[in-house]
Design an enzyme around this catalytic site. Structure first.
Site, mmCIF file in Angstrom:
data_model
loop_
_atom_site.group_PDB
_atom_site.id
_atom_site.type_symbol
_atom_site.label_atom_id
_atom_site.label_comp_id
_atom_site.label_asym_id
_atom_site.label_seq_id
_atom_site.Cartn_x
_atom_site.Cartn_y
_atom_site.Cartn_z
ATOM 1 N N GLU A 245 0.895 -1.176 0.000
ATOM 2 C CA GLU A 245 0.000 0.000 0.000
ATOM 3 C C GLU A 245 0.922 1.211 0.000
ATOM 4 O O GLU A 245 1.447 1.583 1.048
ATOM 5 C CB GLU A 245 -0.874 -0.005 1.255
ATOM 6 C CG GLU A 245 -1.736 -1.238 1.423
ATOM 7 C CD GLU A 245 -2.962 -1.230 0.541
ATOM 8 O OE1 GLU A 245 -3.306 -0.161 0.002
ATOM 9 O OE2 GLU A 245 -3.568 -2.291 0.382
ATOM 10 N N CYS A 279 -2.506 9.220 2.656
ATOM 11 C CA CYS A 279 -2.149 8.695 1.326
ATOM 12 C C CYS A 279 -3.232 8.965 0.288
ATOM 13 O O CYS A 279 -2.931 9.028 -0.899
ATOM 14 C CB CYS A 279 -1.851 7.213 1.420
ATOM 15 S SG CYS A 279 -3.217 6.283 2.136
#
Ligand code: NAP
Length: 476
Positions: A245, A279
Site C-alpha cells: 500500500e 495517502c
C-alpha cells in the site's frame, strides 16, 4: 504506559539495551521511549510466530473471531487513552485520533464477520470431484507508517489473525507507542503467546532478518513507494507474498454541475484530514473552468478559517507536520510552484502556534498550477491544494491519469453517465464520487501502478493472507 516489545507473549527490551525516544511533533516534548531491536530479537519473534502458527490456525474460526471482537470491544473501552496517545506521538487533532480508534476497530469487526464467508468451492469438471479450499499462509509481517498509527496496523492484524496466520509487526519509529498500546490490548483479549509479536526500532536489521527467513510467508507494507520497491526486491529470494500500500497523488475533479458549497465541504474533509498527511488526500484539484473562480474563492475562505495547533486544544483542525523534513518538503513544493508561475490565494508558508514547535504549515491554496510543478507531480503530504482549470471531461480525465500513482481519485458530479465513465477510466484503485471518505473497512482498498497492489478491507483483505489449494479427485 508500556514501552517494551512483545515476543512470544513476553514484554521484552532490546538485547543491546538501546532505546529510541518518541517525541511529540507539536511540542518536541518526550512522550516515551521504545527498544531498538536487532536481528537476534527479530529471529526470536519469527521462532515464536512459527511455533504458535499450527495451534492458532487450527483454532475454530468462531474462536478466532470471538477474540477479534473482544479486542475491538477493549479498544472501544480504552478509546480516550488510545486517542490521547496517538495525538501525543503523531500530532493529529484529538477528534481525528478518536475517529481513528473507531476506524481501526471496524477492521476487527469486519474481519470477524468476513472470515465466516470463506467457504470451500466445488467447480464442476467432468470425471472429477474438485474441492478448492483456502489455508492461512503462515507467518505474516506487517510494516506500518506513522500517519495512521492504529488504523494501518488494524488493517493488517485483523485479517491475518482472522484467517489463522501469526504475525510480527514493525510500526514506524515516530509512532511506536500506539502499536505497543494496541499489542497490550491484544494480549488482554486473549491473543495467545507468539500469535502477535511487536518489534520497534530502526527498520534495516529487522526487515533484513525477516526477509531472509524462509518461515516468513507474507509481508504487508504500507508506506512510501521507494521502500515498497526495496522490500519487493528483498522479498524475491523467498518469493514472499506481498501486499504493498504505497504512495498516492489523488486528483479531485470538480465538474460544472457541482454545488460549490458541498464541493468545498467534500474537498476540505478529504484534503485536510491529518493535516494533508494522508495517502488518499487529494493533491491535485481539477476544476471546470466555468466554476473555477467561485470554487477557489470558497475553498480559500474555508481553508484560511482552519485553526492550527496542538491537537489537544479545543477547536484545532490542523496539527503539525510529522517532522522537520516533512514541513521542509511542503515549503519546497510551494516555493517551486511559485517560481513556476503559480499564485497563492491563501496561506503559502509556516504558521506560528503559541507554545508549539515551528512545524505548522498554513492551509494553502495555489492556482495556475501546471504539470511541471513538483506539487503537481509528487506527493506533497501537507495542507496544500494545487488547483487548475479544465474545459471538458476528456481533458479532466487525461490530466487525472497523468501520474505514475494510482491510489485514489475523487469526483464531484451528479451526472450518472459521467460517474460510470469515471469508474471505468480513472486509473486508480479507489474512486470517491461526492465522497470524501471512500476508505471503509468493509470494502477493498488499495492502489494500482506505483501505488502498489493488494487490497485491504472486507473479504478481499482476508484473501491476501490465504493460499488456495485445489484437491482434484478422479471419479470412479
Ligand atoms: P516510509 O518511510 O516508507 O516508512 C513506512 C514504514 O516502513 C515505517 O515503519 C518505516 O520504518 C519502514 N521502513 C523505512 N525504511 C525501510 C526499509 N529500508 N526496510 C523496511 N522498512 C522500512 O513511509 P512514511 O514516510 O513513514 O509514510 C508515508 C508514506 O506512506 C506516503 O508515501 C504515504 O502515501 C504512504 N501511505 C500509503 C498508504 C496506503 O494505504 N497506500 C497509507 C498510508 C501511508 P521507520 O519509521 O523505522 O523508518
Amino acid at each position: 504506559m508500556r514501552q517494551a516489545n512483545l515476543i512470544d507473549g513476553k514484554w521484552v527490551e532490546a538485547d543491546s539495551g538501546r532505546t529510541l525516544e518518541v517525541l511529540d511533533p507539536a511540542t518536541d516534548a518526550r512522550v516515551g521511549s521504545v527498544p531498538v531491536m536487532g536481528a537476534a530479537e527479530t529471529r526470536r519473534a519469527v521462532d515464536a510466530a512459527a511455533e504458535a502458527f499450527p495451534a492458532w490456525a487450527a483454532r475454530p474460526v468462531e474462536a478466532r473471531a470471538a477474540t477479534l471482537l473482544d479486542l475491538s470491544a477493549r479498544m472501544a473501552a480504552k478509546r480516550a487513552g488510545l486517542a490521547a496517545l496517538m495525538t501525543a506521538e503523531q500530532g493529529k487533532p484529538l477528534a481525528e485520533a478518536e475517529a481513528e480508534v473507531d476506524y481501526a476497530r471496524s477492521f476487527f469487526e469486519v474481519a470477524a464477520d468476513a472470515v465466516h464467508t470463506l467457504e470451500d468451492e466445488h467447480p464442476e469438471v467432468p470425471g472429477k470431484s474438485i474441492r478448492v479450499h483456502r489455508r492461512p499462509v503462515g507467518v505474516a509481517v506487517a510494516i506500518t507508517p506513522w500517519n495512521f498509527p492504529l488504523a494501518m496496523l488494524a488493517k493488517k492484524v485483523a485479517p491475518a489473525l482472522a484467517v489463522g496466520c501469526t504475525q510480527i509487526v514493525k510500526p514506524a519509529e515516530q509512532t511506536p507507542l500506539s502499536a505497543i498500546a494496541f499489542a497490550e490490548i491484544a494480549v488482554e483479549a486473549g491473543v495467545p503467546a507468539g500469535v502477535l509479536n511487536l518489534l520497534t526500532g530502526a527498520p534495516a536489521p529487522i526487515a533484513e532478518t525477516l526477509l531472509e527467513d524462509p518461515r516468513v510467508r507474507k509481508l504487508s507494507f504500507t508506506g512510501s513507494t521507494e521502500v515498497g520497491r526495496l522490500l519487493m526486491r528483498g522479498g524475491a529470494t523467498n518469493l514472499l507474498r506481498l501486499s504493498l500500500e504505497l504512495g498516492g497523488h489523488a486528483p479531485m475533479l470538480i465538474f460544472e454541475d457541482a454545488d460549490i458549497e458541498s464541493a468545498v465541504r467534500i474537498a476540505m474533509a478529504a484534503k485536510y484530514r491529518n493535516g494533508g498527511q494522508t495517502c488518499i488526500c487529494p493533491n491535485r484539484f481539477l476544476v471546470h473552468a466555468s466554476i473555477h473562480d467561485a470554487f477557489v474563492a470558497a475553498l480559500a475562505e474555508a481553508s484560511a478559517a482552519l485553526v492550527s495547533g496542538i491537537g489537544t486544544r479545543p477547536g484545532v483542525a490542523l496539527g503539525p507536520m510529522i517532522d522537520d523534513a516533512a514541513i521542509e518538503k511542503v515549503e519546497a513544493h510551494v516555493t517551486d510552484a511559485l517560481r513556476r508561475g503559480a499564485t497563492v490565494v491563501t496561506g503559502g508558508g509556516r504558521r506560528k502556534v503559541e507554545g508549539a514547535a515551528d512545524r505548522f504549515h498554513e492551509p494553502t491554496v495555489l492556482t495556475g498550477c501546471t504539470v511541471e510543478m513538483k506539487c503537481w507531480r509528487e506527493e506533497t503530504f501537507g495542507p496544500v491544494c494545487p488547483v487548475r482549470a479544465f474545459r471538458d471531461d476528456d481533458e479532466a480525465i487525461a490530466l487525472a491519469n497523468d501520474s505514475e500513482y494510482g491510489l485514489a481519485a475523487y469526483a464531484i458530479t451528479s451526472n450518472p453517465r459521467r460517474i460510470e465513465r469515471l469508474g471505468l477510466e480513472l486509473r486508480t484503485g479507489v474512486v470517491g464520487i461526492n465522497d470524501p471518505g471512500p476508505a471503509v473497512a468493509a470494502v477493498p482498498f488499495g492502489g494500482v501502478r506505483h501505488s502498489g497492489f493488494g487490497r485491504e478491507g472486507g473479504r478481499w483483505g482476508l484473501e491476501e493472507y490465504l493460499e488456495i489449494v485445489t484437491v482434484s479427485q478422479a471419479d470412479g
